[in-house]
Design a protein around this motif. Structure first.
Motif, PDB file in Angstrom:
ATOM      1  N   ASN A 288      19.800   9.946 -22.469  1.00  0.00           N
ATOM      2  CA  ASN A 288      19.011   8.717 -22.421  1.00  0.00           C
ATOM      3  C   ASN A 288      17.577   8.934 -21.907  1.00  0.00           C
ATOM      4  N   LEU A 289      17.233  10.174 -21.706  1.00  0.00           N
ATOM      5  CA  LEU A 289      15.942  10.488 -21.086  1.00  0.00           C
ATOM      6  C   LEU A 289      14.764   9.887 -21.864  1.00  0.00           C
ATOM      7  N   ALA A 290      14.813   9.991 -23.187  1.00  0.00           N
ATOM      8  CA  ALA A 290      13.689   9.525 -24.009  1.00  0.00           C
ATOM      9  C   ALA A 290      13.434   8.036 -23.799  1.00  0.00           C
ATOM     10  N   GLU A 291      14.506   7.300 -23.711  1.00  0.00           N
ATOM     11  CA  GLU A 291      14.360   5.854 -23.497  1.00  0.00           C
ATOM     12  C   GLU A 291      13.562   5.562 -22.219  1.00  0.00           C
ATOM     13  N   TYR A 292      13.885   6.308 -21.166  1.00  0.00           N
ATOM     14  CA  TYR A 292      13.173   6.095 -19.908  1.00  0.00           C
ATOM     15  C   TYR A 292      11.723   6.554 -20.018  1.00  0.00           C
ATOM     16  N   ALA A 293      11.545   7.656 -20.746  1.00  0.00           N
ATOM     17  CA  ALA A 293      10.196   8.210 -20.848  1.00  0.00           C
ATOM     18  C   ALA A 293       9.236   7.232 -21.512  1.00  0.00           C
ATOM     19  N   LYS A 294       9.783   6.394 -22.391  1.00  0.00           N
ATOM     20  CA  LYS A 294       8.928   5.454 -23.144  1.00  0.00           C
ATOM     21  C   LYS A 294       8.544   4.216 -22.348  1.00  0.00           C
ATOM     22  N   THR A 295       9.034   4.084 -21.125  1.00  0.00           N
ATOM     23  CA  THR A 295       8.795   2.839 -20.383  1.00  0.00           C
ATOM     24  C   THR A 295       7.422   2.787 -19.734  1.00  0.00           C
ATOM     25  N   GLY A 296       6.691   3.891 -19.844  1.00  0.00           N
ATOM     26  CA  GLY A 296       5.344   3.861 -19.280  1.00  0.00           C
ATOM     27  C   GLY A 296       5.251   4.243 -17.817  1.00  0.00           C
ATOM     28  N   ILE A 297       6.339   4.718 -17.284  1.00  0.00           N
ATOM     29  CA  ILE A 297       6.283   5.163 -15.885  1.00  0.00           C
ATOM     30  C   ILE A 297       5.717   6.580 -15.809  1.00  0.00           C
ATOM     31  N   VAL A 298       5.481   7.026 -14.609  1.00  0.00           N
ATOM     32  CA  VAL A 298       4.750   8.271 -14.407  1.00  0.00           C
ATOM     33  C   VAL A 298       5.661   9.430 -14.012  1.00  0.00           C
ATOM     34  N   VAL A 299       6.735   9.110 -13.322  1.00  0.00           N
ATOM     35  CA  VAL A 299       7.626  10.168 -12.827  1.00  0.00           C
ATOM     36  C   VAL A 299       9.074   9.776 -13.095  1.00  0.00           C
TER      37      VAL A 299
ATOM     38  N   GLY B 105       0.766  -1.243   0.000  1.00  0.00           N
ATOM     39  CA  GLY B 105       0.000   0.000   0.000  1.00  0.00           C
ATOM     40  C   GLY B 105       0.793   1.288   0.000  1.00  0.00           C
ATOM     41  N   VAL B 106       2.060   1.231  -0.387  1.00  0.00           N
ATOM     42  CA  VAL B 106       2.765   2.513  -0.496  1.00  0.00           C
ATOM     43  C   VAL B 106       2.142   3.305  -1.646  1.00  0.00           C
ATOM     44  N   ASP B 107       2.300   4.590  -1.607  1.00  0.00           N
ATOM     45  CA  ASP B 107       1.695   5.450  -2.623  1.00  0.00           C
ATOM     46  C   ASP B 107       2.559   5.554  -3.875  1.00  0.00           C
ATOM     47  N   ILE B 108       3.859   5.480  -3.664  1.00  0.00           N
ATOM     48  CA  ILE B 108       4.803   5.666  -4.774  1.00  0.00           C
ATOM     49  C   ILE B 108       5.876   4.595  -4.684  1.00  0.00           C
ATOM     50  N   VAL B 109       6.161   3.943  -5.822  1.00  0.00           N
ATOM     51  CA  VAL B 109       7.297   3.029  -5.875  1.00  0.00           C
ATOM     52  C   VAL B 109       8.341   3.658  -6.776  1.00  0.00           C
ATOM     53  N   MET B 110       9.548   3.756  -6.261  1.00  0.00           N
ATOM     54  CA  MET B 110      10.609   4.343  -7.064  1.00  0.00           C
ATOM     55  C   MET B 110      11.594   3.251  -7.463  1.00  0.00           C
ATOM     56  N   LEU B 111      11.714   3.054  -8.770  1.00  0.00           N
ATOM     57  CA  LEU B 111      12.618   2.038  -9.291  1.00  0.00           C
ATOM     58  C   LEU B 111      13.991   2.669  -9.446  1.00  0.00           C
TER      59      LEU B 111
ATOM     60  N   ASN C  92      -2.307   0.336 -11.215  1.00  0.00           N
ATOM     61  CA  ASN C  92      -3.061   1.575 -11.005  1.00  0.00           C
ATOM     62  C   ASN C  92      -3.170   1.988  -9.541  1.00  0.00           C
ATOM     63  N   LYS C  93      -2.587   1.186  -8.702  1.00  0.00           N
ATOM     64  CA  LYS C  93      -2.680   1.508  -7.269  1.00  0.00           C
ATOM     65  C   LYS C  93      -1.463   2.249  -6.761  1.00  0.00           C
ATOM     66  N   VAL C  94      -0.520   2.496  -7.621  1.00  0.00           N
ATOM     67  CA  VAL C  94       0.734   3.061  -7.162  1.00  0.00           C
ATOM     68  C   VAL C  94       1.312   3.953  -8.267  1.00  0.00           C
ATOM     69  N   ILE C  95       1.969   4.994  -7.862  1.00  0.00           N
ATOM     70  CA  ILE C  95       2.688   5.848  -8.812  1.00  0.00           C
ATOM     71  C   ILE C  95       4.071   5.258  -9.011  1.00  0.00           C
ATOM     72  N   VAL C  96       4.455   5.026 -10.270  1.00  0.00           N
ATOM     73  CA  VAL C  96       5.780   4.460 -10.514  1.00  0.00           C
ATOM     74  C   VAL C  96       6.745   5.571 -10.941  1.00  0.00           C
ATOM     75  N   GLU C  97       7.817   5.669 -10.183  1.00  0.00           N
ATOM     76  CA  GLU C  97       8.851   6.683 -10.423  1.00  0.00           C
ATOM     77  C   GLU C  97      10.151   5.967 -10.745  1.00  0.00           C
ATOM     78  N   VAL C  98      10.949   6.551 -11.629  1.00  0.00           N
ATOM     79  CA  VAL C  98      12.285   5.991 -11.854  1.00  0.00           C
ATOM     80  C   VAL C  98      13.324   7.060 -11.574  1.00  0.00           C
ATOM     81  N   SER C  99      14.499   6.614 -11.180  1.00  0.00           N
ATOM     82  CA  SER C  99      15.581   7.553 -10.876  1.00  0.00           C
ATOM     83  C   SER C  99      16.915   6.840 -11.007  1.00  0.00           C
ATOM     84  N   GLY C 100      17.973   7.608 -11.202  1.00  0.00           N
ATOM     85  CA  GLY C 100      19.306   7.004 -11.223  1.00  0.00           C
ATOM     86  C   GLY C 100      19.879   6.899 -12.619  1.00  0.00           C
ATOM     87  N   GLY C 101      20.924   7.619 -12.881  1.00  0.00           N
ATOM     88  CA  GLY C 101      21.631   7.487 -14.146  1.00  0.00           C
ATOM     89  C   GLY C 101      20.885   8.034 -15.354  1.00  0.00           C
TER      90      GLY C 101
END
Lengths: 278, 278, 278, 278, 278, 278
Positions: free
Chosen positions: D242-253, D200-206, D228-237
């Motif tokens: 390479n931003l576009a590649e990450y943007a296409k992964t379907g994550i939200v943040v 039940g966390v609100d945000i998962v950061m990969l 749909n129960k969690v906001i998926v965030e990515v970070s690191g490197g």
């Protein structure tokens, strides 16, 4: 002294990038703070707070209010050379300034004591920012600090009299004062002194009267049976030369702004010696 | 003056609950700040900042550095009586203290000017917390403020020499100094003065030398062709009595801590008059 | 770093109720701060002040100005886990930001050193609030901090010339400057450079000149016999690409705002390991 | 911006005795702040607070977040020359630094927008002392500020997992969190992402995952009905390349410390013109 | 209220990035602050200082110390909506808290007035950080603030008696006190009350005595001829229920920490109305 | 607690020249802080920070949130008598005030727990200057602190609805909010509750509804399938008497300003004993 105050004073003296102190090899050194003239010492606790800030070990040889003679040691110190250099000017500026006030105060107190039991008191004429320390220097010199600020006790001064009249001012002060506060009225005539005393003020301050006017006023207060109901203070135009004359008038308090604003610094210095590699 | 500084000074003088000022009917009044002795005025801008804080309208009659005579008006003021009473002591404490410094400085500057073009300078012996204002008072008096803090320029003093030797200290200072900074070396002998000048310091300060020693040292510097490559400053034991002797030695700067620590306040006062109901 | 500064920085990062750090069991842990890239380290003393605040034991493995390589350890730490988590981001933000500046500065210094003895200097283009730390990072990188603030030395810039003319500005600066301060004039032509040098400024700054214009100006100064009486500084449009060209012009100081405003953070990280129950 | 902050920034830039600005005749002048490069402007309100402090009249030509081109005017100013000189560097330092962050953020946001609706967010990697302003610059650039400090929301990071395990950390966070706060868990594997989302966390950061690992993790979350129960965030490197590649992964943040720590200042300048005698 | 205080209070309520207030269209609005219960109002000047800070125009309908009834308007306001939203909670928190204290104080004062002329006074049991405002609320309620801090007057309490004995404590206090200060001794027996009065303290505080013990002690003081030489204060265990009993004992001051620490906030609210586009 | 905060609190209680504490012989003494009534303790860490400041050795007998009974000891202390006297009032003022809040909160939490799992939460109705401590007291009592300031989460209140309408306000909040923040909407009708929940706010706060209105609204939310998508909070007019009724309505959070503004101090005291000459 609060740490925040110390940091403000240090920032003032060090600035943003102090090479002058930093450039020495940071060995352990011993040092002494000593007097270069006879004086009454004040500011010892302020200096200790500064030494503490810089992690300087100290032995206090003299307490506030003690007389020292030329060459007497006030502090023995041990610390890194950089710390000693950084603490030097700030601690000496306090010790010199405050000991100067204590010394002048002591002179006045001793002059008064030869002919009277009157108290010598300071005023609110103090250097902005360090009033609390200057008042402590007056105490070290044997004087009375008088009120520290406008909230300490209520004082009716010439401008109050001019604006609202003495009687109204006293009525208003009595209405507004806490029972924990004293009320003082500054007056310029025996008539006003009697009025103030009769209305129950705690202190009557005779402003700018000559010694003979003071004597006459005190007599009138006695005659009215008010002499023991009020503390009689005198102020205005009193200096080291004419102090004795005022002291003999039988009043209880002599307040002198000059204890602070005519004081000159006592001469103290720091000498380093004995460097040991860390 | 920063608002935060003003508030600290005001808090010191007012305390937490100032009945003394509050008790008067808050009518509009006019007032003047005037001199009760001849003096050189300093602190005018500080006073203005205080007046601004209390919403007091003012007309400045005198600028910093101007001489006034007994009874001359420095400020004409108009404001509510409560504000005037609250601003009174703080503004006068600054004006009195700073004008005292400016007056003593001017005396020294004029004494020097009779026989020399030397500059009279202050030192870091200042009252903690208000150095910037005291330095401005020295400037108002015609003096040079010298460095404001340890970071302003690099000064090699006796303790540096004792710890690391003069030559090493100069080398280290030159290594650490920014090209925007001057380096000053305090010395006690002609030999050291020559060494310092030769190594390229900007200022040589002859410490505690007699006038004749100074003259001799200056001659030696000239003989070595170093006289014009360095500013020669003297300091130590100089007072209003012996100032002229030092001024005649041909040096460029005479620094005197006493401009500040022996100064006595000038006597200024505020007088209220003309009350109008609001 | 003053304790008051540290507390402000900590408050900024912790806020009013930091559960994130508080929620871990407060065991004793070891940690290392290490580099994740080659860089020149700066900010070590700032980090130590932060560690001291949180009672973290530390061993410093590297001093300001030293080069480290990827994975090199900068600090070994030991403390409670809560303290480590609280100190982590703030100390890394300083180390990363300042080491980035030191690294860029070192690159520039080394580029210059290959063809010149010129000094690389910063400007007043610094991040508000932490100038003193950024200037120290420039020093760690081998650069010159230039003046820390407007009071350090007097600089006549384009707006001064526009308002009052160069000659008047120099006259005014010489009149107002303390003998302890240097005067610098920014100029845009050889004519003005000669004028400034002849009038006795300490530093002439050639603004936005091309390398060939600089060479020509330096030659003209030599021709007038002024080359050795003034420090020649250049600034404007200098970057890592064209730096060498400027270095070869024979000037003494190259000042570059970009040392700070184009620097990117060095990558440093903290890793905890080894938890012991308290 | 609080007045106390402004005064601290001003004190840093002016020092104790600023002759540089004071020496000009204090006439009324007009000036413009203008861009010397294309950029997204940020810090306009900070600059206005500084102008207000110095009683400078201003007309704002651009709002935070607007793009300007080389030579575009950001502010038209009118004030005394001394005030303009004093406000110049401080306001430009803010505008340059913050507009640099806004410009880099906008670049990243636009790159992401071409292929995704993901949000670009900052981190706590900010310059100590001015985080609130840097976060506002990220917002001006179109990014999300992420939490302002440790108290804003609860974030479980690698050190939490190492000390107490992910499950325990989430349990503890849920126990301690206010219902007004979100809980975020940083994870390094799909397994942990699923665990965190299920708890039940609100945000998962990969953290530090490659784009393909991210895609795989998002699919697994979908498969478990947790997408749909969690906001998926990515970070690191993640960087501009390479931003576009990450943007296409379907994550939200996508959170990037580099929005701030790799940003270089935008180039803005102040030019004075038109002096009128007061 | 000093601006620095206001800014600290505002920072506490707004945090670093207040979207809640910022998100409304910033039109001009009118609003009223009104009472939602009968109460004695206090804090009006504090609220005004907050309104001034946010440039809110206000008309004060009620002064400190006046009684209002449910729905009475205390302030009429006009300002931008963002400013109103930002000032709302802080001004109401002060008004609610302080009016609660004033209301409880007034209740006690009126209860006492029915049978006595005794003064109702507060103590140093105040909420840290806002004592000066709480004391002003007591005054608004008709009470006496008692001393504001430990320096205001000298108070000998149980711990002093335990450590050094009452007689020694009084001797020491008289030796150290300024003539401007009153000395108060807290005692627990008639014997000690007589001792203290005889030694010349200004105020005797009968601690934790029952009404009959108080009556008996007052009689003994009268019998010794000391009744009119000292202010008799009682304290300890006095509450709204038993207050009348104490008031009838003939003492002069009843001090009650509960004026502040048992007070509950008065209910005041702000309502906005009438929005005009800017 | 930051050292700067402690110093401000101490300055408030000590003033400039505290004879009251200073006058005792500074021997080492033992003391206890103990409860004079049953209560839930809060403020233990605040007290410890104060004791640390004064170099007082302490043993904590009770942690925040624990219940104590009349006469239970909270701290055992050992220090110089002067330090103990100086720390006494300030530490007790915090402990008394905060324990009062914790005790009232615990009463409410226990009342709710008998019939519901609802959370009891505070509001922003807190005493200016010490909100962080009062929120911690609510946590010690078992409550939820709710947001600490306006920046913590976004709350749409009545004034927002009035100015811009609920729907617009939610749209705006969603546009401006960081993904790390929750959005809360205060509503006064079931219709608005449904609207807000459907638009995706995280928390719906039912303002000033009766228990039956709340039940009806919750049912409508369930009927719309929104019951599990939003946290339902109630507030307004809830007190210790009617709390149970609200708790039974099935909502999740009950927020009560009265946890703080109706709390009365718990009674704690310090007793010194055992004096040893230094």
């Amino acid at each position: 002294m609060l740490r925040e105050q110390i940091e403000n004073f240090i920032r003032e003296d060090l600035g943003y990038h102090d090479i002058s102190c930093q450039m020495v090899p940071d060995t352990i050194a011993e040092a002494v703070v000593f007097a270069k003239q006879d004086c009454v010492v004040a500011g010892v606790e302020v200096a200790e707070a500064i030494f503490d800030y810089f992690d300087i070990e100290y032995t206090r040889m003299v307490a506030d209010g003690e007389k020292v003679q030329n060459n007497d040691v006030v502090f023995e110190l041990k610390a890194g050379t950089v710390s000693l250099l950084r603490a030097e000017r700030l601690s000496l500026n306090f010790l010199g300034h405050l000991s100067g006030i204590a010394t002048l105060t002591r002179d006045c107190v001793e002059a008064v004591n030869q002919c009277s039991e009157a108290v010598v008191a300071a005023t609110r004429k103090t250097t902005p920012g360090i009033r609390e320390f200057e008042k402590l220097a007056v105490i070290a010199g044997g004087g009375d600090p008088h009120r520290f600020n406008l909230s300490d006790s209520i004082m009716i001064k010439d401008n109050h009299r001019n604006i609202m009249g003495l009687e109204n001012a006293i009525l208003k002060a009595k209405e507004m004062a806490s029972f924990t506060q004293k009320i003082e009225a500054e007056v310029e005539s025996a008539t006003d002194a009697i009025l103030a005393a009769r209305m129950g003020v705690d202190i009557v301050m005779l402003d700018n009267m000559t010694p003979s006017e003071i004597i006459s006023t005190v007599e009138k207060l006695s005659h009215e049976g008010l002499r023991n109901k009020v503390i009689v203070e005198v102020s205005g135009g009193i200096n080291t030369e004419n102090l004795a004359e005022y002291a003999k008038t039988g009043i209880v308090v002599i307040s002198m702004g000059s204890l602070i604003h005519k004081a000159q610094w006592a001469d103290l210095s720091m000498e380093m010696k004995g460097y040991f590699m860390p």
